[in-house]
Scaffold this motif. Sequence first.
Motif, short mmCIF file in Angstrom:
data_model
loop_
_atom_site.label_atom_id
_atom_site.label_comp_id
_atom_site.label_asym_id
_atom_site.label_seq_id
_atom_site.Cartn_x
_atom_site.Cartn_y
_atom_site.Cartn_z
N ALA A 4 0.83 -1.20 0.00
CA ALA A 4 0.00 0.00 0.00
C ALA A 4 0.87 1.26 0.00
O ALA A 4 0.60 2.21 -0.75
N LYS A 54 -7.45 1.25 3.94
CA LYS A 54 -7.32 -0.13 3.46
C LYS A 54 -6.97 -1.12 4.57
O LYS A 54 -6.55 -2.23 4.29
N TRP A 57 -8.20 -4.73 4.29
CA TRP A 57 -7.49 -5.45 3.23
C TRP A 57 -6.09 -5.83 3.69
O TRP A 57 -5.63 -6.94 3.44
#
Length: 63
Positions: A4, A54, A57
């Motif tokens: 990320a 996120k 995730w």
Amino acid sequence: MATAVLGTWAALIALLLAPSPLPERWRHYVYSPASVGLWLLAVLVAPVVVCVVKWPWIRSGGR
């Protein structure tokens, strides 16, 4: 989490380099001290925001 952060940095670098093909006289406005300062701030803040958004995730291992 590394994916990320690295993905965010790659996108920010691409946005920084995107105006390169513009005519030389436009680059002064695109690469002004204020815009470069905002870009540097985004390099520091954007990965944190992406990791917060996120987090489900990231926690699931990218599945």
